[in-house]
Design an enzyme around this catalytic site. Structure first.
Site, short mmCIF file in Angstrom:
data_model
loop_
_atom_site.label_atom_id
_atom_site.label_comp_id
_atom_site.label_asym_id
_atom_site.label_seq_id
_atom_site.Cartn_x
_atom_site.Cartn_y
_atom_site.Cartn_z
N ASP A 115 0.86 -1.18 0.00
CA ASP A 115 0.00 0.00 0.00
C ASP A 115 0.91 1.24 0.00
O ASP A 115 2.11 1.13 0.27
CB ASP A 115 -0.89 -0.04 1.25
CG ASP A 115 -1.79 1.17 1.36
OD1 ASP A 115 -2.32 1.61 0.32
OD2 ASP A 115 -1.95 1.70 2.47
N ARG B 221 -2.04 14.86 -1.69
CA ARG B 221 -3.35 14.22 -1.67
C ARG B 221 -4.42 15.30 -1.82
O ARG B 221 -4.40 16.31 -1.10
CB ARG B 221 -3.57 13.45 -0.36
CG ARG B 221 -2.65 12.25 -0.22
CD ARG B 221 -2.63 11.76 1.22
NE ARG B 221 -3.94 11.33 1.68
CZ ARG B 221 -4.39 10.08 1.57
NH1 ARG B 221 -3.64 9.16 0.99
NH2 ARG B 221 -5.58 9.75 2.03
N GLY C 220 -5.20 3.50 -3.46
CA GLY C 220 -6.47 4.09 -3.85
C GLY C 220 -6.34 5.52 -4.33
O GLY C 220 -7.33 6.13 -4.76
N ASP C 221 -5.11 6.06 -4.30
CA ASP C 221 -4.90 7.45 -4.71
C ASP C 221 -5.05 7.61 -6.22
O ASP C 221 -5.00 6.65 -6.98
CB ASP C 221 -3.50 7.91 -4.29
CG ASP C 221 -3.47 8.36 -2.84
OD1 ASP C 221 -4.56 8.46 -2.25
OD2 ASP C 221 -2.39 8.58 -2.31
N ASN D 288 -8.47 -1.38 4.82
CA ASN D 288 -8.67 -1.65 3.39
C ASN D 288 -7.57 -2.55 2.82
O ASN D 288 -7.66 -3.00 1.68
CB ASN D 288 -8.73 -0.34 2.60
CG ASN D 288 -7.46 0.48 2.76
OD1 ASN D 288 -6.81 0.43 3.80
ND2 ASN D 288 -7.10 1.20 1.74
#
Length: 1185
Positions: free
Chosen positions: A407, A626, A707-708, A824
């Site tokens: 991740d 982000r 997930g970015d 996640n």
């Protein structure tokens, strides 16, 4: 009765319906028509056994193992038929293995029982018969009203009824459930929130209807039907009303709640994870070898049986004078006699299957796992966290990893967010020294952003802007600018789920929007670090979130306190990728504020600077920041009434509630006006780049699954060294159809073949990945295998697991490792062969569900390169050595049958048969498998390429297996025939010439010959283990030489005394007479040297002619001030012949002890410099050698 039995067996679960009905305080209807549902009690049972079922259940589980079951069969065969060895020879080792395993498992279960008793016996207060009754936790029933005081843990899953606050709210922490330390707010329905005393609760008449128990911690659907004045009031219940067992009450004096799920039906109990059932590659190899040896065993038994009957075909050998058959034997069936003889030979040779291998491997894994937790290099001082081992079965798998899936957020990065930039109404700003500065000149210049700062300070004098309306300003340009920024930061301050502890609002936000007014008195708690960073940034700017009070949110804007009524929260979920709040401003206007990923916000916007903001978001992402977008819309009274009605209907639905809520959320969150975007920085963890580079040097491919968004992920991959600037980056993104995706994959495959680039990198997004995995798996895998680095962005949790599974089942069957820190990441951690949890800031779910947990990504280097390398070498040698010493043990038994007419006469005494694997040869290999360090740990960590030498299970290849097996057979032949030819014809065994030839057969008979073979064998296999050992400690010396001494001492006592409890003592005085012979000593020494000399010569020539990288690293250059290891640059020119011979001998010994290798290298030394935690890669300078 039959129904109860079926329920206990699990065939007929007690809950037949999809919902359960709970009468609060167990006030059932009085009409007699209601049949109460049966619920379990509140006992938590984490133990596996009870006093009554421990023996049968444990035995059943142990005999499910093939080896244990095999030896049980052998033991029963020995009991049923006349076999050459006593049943004790098989029964005692089996009993030892079963007993040791049972004691270990029983002790672990006893600890679980103690823990359960402590939890189940905890005191609690329950409302019964109008008063508070003290009882034990295990006595709580579904429907009981329980009182919980501050800092107490909830004993069951409760629906909140009331608290000491008027609004019925309370704060809890769920750190023991998901690791999140933030305060979470839970609220009671208004009708029960006012019932704050035991007397008032005693008047409550209500029923709860809710779903049956499920494991999801964050999902709960139900409704409460309250009867007041003959009217029924229905209120929805969701996760905000549920207090989970294991959570702790904080910042609240006391609460009352009704138990709805108890005992093993609580969400905490349903989330109990059983021990991982993953199997390592070594274990699979071990099972393969067992099958091969089982075939050898059966072959030897068949050959012996056939040869016996061939030999007995001659009449003189069928029934010799010294071995007359009984009448029963003469009349028995030939088939039955053949089967009986086959089974007898099977029993005679059964020790070729090492029963103690399993218990030794289990002890090695269990004890060896402690070294990871004890390693100070894996201890993180800042967080006071050490490495944890949740599954010791996979230690050696750490040395076989070929793919690492990691991740990004919280794993490669710190997950500590810092607000950096924002885009408001198409203008980009960044925070510099606590001030918001527009793009352009620096803060010290006299133009550019100064006009903006002046306008902000002018806001202090524009108090009229917020009196008539919270968001309406005068039409002047200056105030319009202020309005936009005011609205943006109010959206940031209101659209979140942040909680506050120790609120002190005096003096906060009373001046201009500058850093010296930062809310140091406020302590924010948030489930997401992004939310916390944004709220803190808004506070520094001057719009300070003060906290929640009843149903309001308080915000201080430049010293002016404003209260917004919180009407609804539209919670964040991974499908929508956004959250929203509906608030009522002090002026009475209602607003919807939304916050989320640009992919979920921008398509729903109809106003604002959409294109400019999109460009700014992409620019932020390229910097590795982000991003989140902020939007709003104003609601009319009619629109709000429609929204309120739809939300109530969806939230009170018991069937398909989530789908209905998703539809309502989609209906609400549209036609938005874009306010802008935020950009926060999540900086890289320490030494991430060096760790990834080390993994690449070790031959491990690294995939980043995040997930970015695409630009952010690529930027971070470049900054952390996952992608190189010179790498050819291929992209598979924004694919809309299967055909388009397939064509793009074909183009990428062609580019890889045509481009003469050493390294390729692939970027793929979630939607394109879904299309690629649907029908083009082989094509996708072909592209991925040719890429040295792969980045998957916009990934859903299940997609991460699916990618790992795709790699696992590929033809090469590579060993995969997954690293993550959040909930996640759990799915991919559980899917990979080895799962590593990072004990980060996103909770402990990943660490709890992983096989190993570490505090930082950089520790992965030592975990793989050092611990993984050592564990694999140790257990690989352990497995091969066990088979080797058992071949040495049983092959002379097989050869002996050729000299005793296959009469099934045993060569060894039954006591020696029993103790060979248990006592005489067990400890040296066990200690070796725990302490061996064939290369210094610092060298392993500084030279990741050494990891390649053990990849793909090379130490347990068929070639290596055959070498050890042939070595065992050759040594066995030397033991047997050496003893036979050196001593068998010797008439002067005692060495003093007094032994007469007629008595020679009696003196040097079966037991003397067998004892000589056994003695040579014990010494040889023990010294062979000593030759394999590179890292000597006092423990190694004790068990190695102590094992040989113990054998001699035991044999002297066993054969030197007539023990009254032994029925027959064949070995009486045999060992003493054997050792009194000089020729016997000469034979022992000669055979031991002969056996081991062959092995030594082989190693000499292999190390001299074809040394591996590992063998080079073991060599220490003589007389070197820096103690240079034998790497590619450490052979000096013009060395003398003596130096060459000395170097060759050092190569043979291959020793690597702490006294030989320098542990304090400098940058000028021919190694990578390193500290005590992680490698720091630097160039290798060959000139220093």
């Amino acid at each position: 009765m039959w129904r109860w039995v079926r329920q206990q067996l699990g065939f007929d679960p007690p809950h037949q319906s999809d919902t359960r009905t709970i009468y609060i305080a167990n006030r059932f209807p009085q009409n007699g028509l209601y049949t109460p549902q049966k619920f379990i009690d509140n006992r938590i049972i984490s133990s596996k056994y009870t006093v009554w079922n421990f023996v049968p259940k444990n035995l059943f589980e142990q005999f499910r193992r093939v080896a244990n079951f095999y030896f049980l069969i052998i033991f029963l065969v020995q009991l049923m038929i006349d076999t050459p060895t006593s049943p004790i020879t098989s029964g005692l080792p089996l009993f030892f293995v079963i007993t040791v395993t049972a004691i270990k498992q029983g002790y672990e279960d006893w600890l679980r029982h103690n823990s359960d008793n402590e939890v189940n016996g905890a005191p609690v207060y329950v409302v019964r018969s109008g008063g508070l009754v003290k009882t034990r936790s295990k006595n709580i029933r579904v429907g009981d009203i329980v009182r919980i005081a501050k800092d107490e843990i909830f004993p069951a899953d409760l629906v909140l009824l009331s608290s000491d606050r008027l609004d019925g709210s309370c704060h809890v922490t769920t750190a023991s459930l998901d690791g999140e330390t933030n305060l979470k707010t839970h609220v009671a329905v208004p009708e029960t929130a006012v019932l704050q005393t035991v007397a008032s609760l005693d008047t409550l008449v209500a029923v709860i209807e809710c779903q049956q128990p499920e494991a999801d911690l964050y999902r709960f659907m139900g409704r409460m039907i309250i009867t007041q004045q003959m009217e029924e009031i229905v209120r929805p219940l969701g996760p905000e009303s549920l207090l989970l067992r294991g959570a702790r009450l904080k910042n609240t004096k006391e609460i009352f709640g009704v138990a709805i799920y108890t005992g093993m039906e609580t969400k905490m109990a349903l989330n109990y994870k059983s021990k991982s059932q993953k199997r390592s590659a070594v274990e699979k190899s071990m099972n393969t070898f067992l099958i091969i040896y089982l075939i050898i065993l059966i072959s030897e038994a068949i050959i012996s049986t056939i040869l016996k009957y061939t030999w007995q075909a001659e009449e003189k050998w069928d029934e010799p004078w010294y071995n007359q058959k009984t009448e029963h034997q003469r009349n028995s069936s030939k088939i039955l006699r053949f089967i009986s003889d086959f089974l007898a030979f099977l029993v005679l040779y059964n020790f070729i299957i090492p029963i103690s291998l399993y218990v030794t491997v289990e002890m090695q894994k269990f004890l060896g796992s402690f070294f990871i937790g004890w390693d100070l290099d894996l201890y993180h001082e800042e967080s006071d966290q050490k490495a944890q081992v949740n599954t010791s079965d996979l230690n050696e798998e750490l040395g076989q990893v070929e793919y690492v899936f990691t991740d990004k957020t919280g794993t490669l990065t710190e997950n500590e967010m810092q607000f950096r930039e924002c885009s408001i109404n198409g203008i980009k700003y960044q925070e510099i020294n606590g001030r918001l500065v527009s793009e352009g000149p620096t803060p010290d210049s006299s133009d550019g952003n100064l006009s903006y700062l002046n306008s902000l300070s002018h806001l202090n004098n524009l108090s009229h802007l917020t009196t008539s309306s919270s968001f309406r300003t005068s039409p002047e340009n200056e105030t319009e600018l202020i309005k936009e920024h005011d609205l943006f930061f109010k959206a940031v301050s209101l659209c979140h789920t942040v909680q506050i502890s120790n609120v002190q609002t005096d003096g906060i936000g009373d001046g201009p929007w500058q850093s010296n007014l930062a809310p140091s008195q406020l302590e924010y708690y948030a489930s997401s670090p992004d939310e916390k960073a944004l709220v803190e940034a808004a506070a520094r700017i001057g719009i300070v979130f003060i906290g929640n009070s009843e149903e309001t949110m308080e915000v201080k804007t430049l010293g002016k306190l404003e209260r917004y009524k919180l009407l609804h929260i539209l919670e964040f979920d991974s499908d929508r990728r956004r959250m929203s709040v509906i608030v009522q401003a002090p002026s009475g206007e209602k607003f919807l504020f939304a916050k989320g990923a640009e992919s979920s916000i921008l398509p729903n916007c109809v106003g604002g600077e959409i294109e400019k903001t999109r460009i700014h978001v992409d620019e932020f992402a390229l910097k590795g920041l982000r991003t989140l977008c902020m939007a709003y819309k104003q609601l009319t009274s009619k629109e709000y009434e429609e929204i309120d009605r739809r939300l109530f209907e969806a939230r009170t639905a018991l069937q398909q509630r989530e789908e209905k809520l998703a539809d309502v959320f989609q209906f609400i969150e549209k036609n938005l006006i874009l306010l802008g975007a935020t950009a926060v920085e999540d900086r890289l963890q320490d030494r991430v780049r060096e760790t990834i580079e080390g993994l690449r040097m070790a031959g491990i491919k690294v995939w980043v699954l995040t997930g970015d968004k695409h630009e952010t992920a690529v930027s971070v991959s470049l900054s952390c060294g996952h992608f190189h600037r010179t790498m050819n980056i291929l992209e598979l993104i924004n694919q809309k159809s299967d055909s388009q995706c397939a064509e793009q994959l074909r183009q990428l495959a062609r580019r890889i073949k045509e481009d003469h680039v050493i390294q390729h990198g692939l970027v793929v997004d979630g939607t394109s990945l879904s299309l690629a995995l649907r029908e083009h798996e082989k094509l996708f895998m072909e592209v991925c295998r040719n890429c040295s680095a792969v980045l998957c962005c916009r990934m859903a949790p299940l997609q991460k697991a699916k990618v790992i599974r795709l790699i696992k089942i590929s033809p090469e069957k590579p060993i995969t490792l997954a690293v993550g820190d959040g909930a996640n990441d759990v799915s991919m951690i559980q899917e990979a062969h080895v799962g590593i949890g990072i004990m980060g800031k996103e909770g402990r779910q990943a660490a709890r569900n992983s096989d190993y947990a570490i505090a930082r990504f950089k520790f992965l280097s030592k975990l793989l390169f050092v611990h993984g390398h050592f564990y694999y070498i140790r257990i690989a040698t352990l497995v091969q050595y066990f088979f080797y010493k058992n071949v040495c043990f049983i092959t002379p038994q097989f050869l002996y049958q050729f000299y005793c007419l296959f009469s099934q006469q045993t060569l060894y005494d039954s006591v020696y048969l029993t103790l060979y694997n248990i006592c005489f040869t067990s400890l040296p290999i066990l200690i070796y498998s725990l302490l061996e360090q064939h290369i210094d740990p610092h060298v392993l960590q500084s030279k990741p390429t050494l990891y390649r030498d053990i990849s793909k299970n090379r130490q347990l290849s068929i070639k290596t297996f055959l070498y050890w097996t042939i070595l065992g057979f050759s040594h066995a032949f030397i033991f047997f025939f050496g003893s036979y030819f050196l001593i068998g014809k010797d008439i002067s065994l005692l060495g003093n010439g007094q032994l007469l030839k007629p008595n020679h057969q009696m003196m040097f008979g079966n037991w003397t010959f067998g004892t000589l073979v056994f003695t040579v064998m014990v010494i040889t296999v023990t010294v062979k283990m000593a030759l394999e050992t590179h890292f000597w400690t006092w423990i190694n010396h004790l068990v190695t030489w102590g094992s040989i001494i113990f054998y001699f001492v035991f044999s002297l006592f066993y054969g030197g005394i007539l023990w009254p409890f032994l029925g027959s003592q064949n070995m009486y005085f045999v060992f003493i007479q054997l050792l009194s012979s000089g020729s016997a000593w000469f034979a022992i020494i000669l055979m031991v040297v002969t056996c081991l000399l062959l092995d030594i010569v082989k190693k000499v020539f292999e190390r001299q002619l074809h040394p591996t990288n590992t063998e080079k690293a073991q060599l220490i250059k003589a007389n070197s001030s820096i103690k240079c290891l034998d790497s590619m640059c450490c052979f000096s020119e013009g060395e003398t012949a003596c130096a060459s011979v000395g170097r060759m001998l050092e190569r043979v010994v291959g020793r690597c002890s702490p006294t030989h290798v320098s542990r304090s290298w400098s940058a000028s030394d021919p190694f990578y410099t390193n500290d005590r935690s992680i490698l720091t890669l630097s160039t290798m300078d060959s000139s220093t050698c």
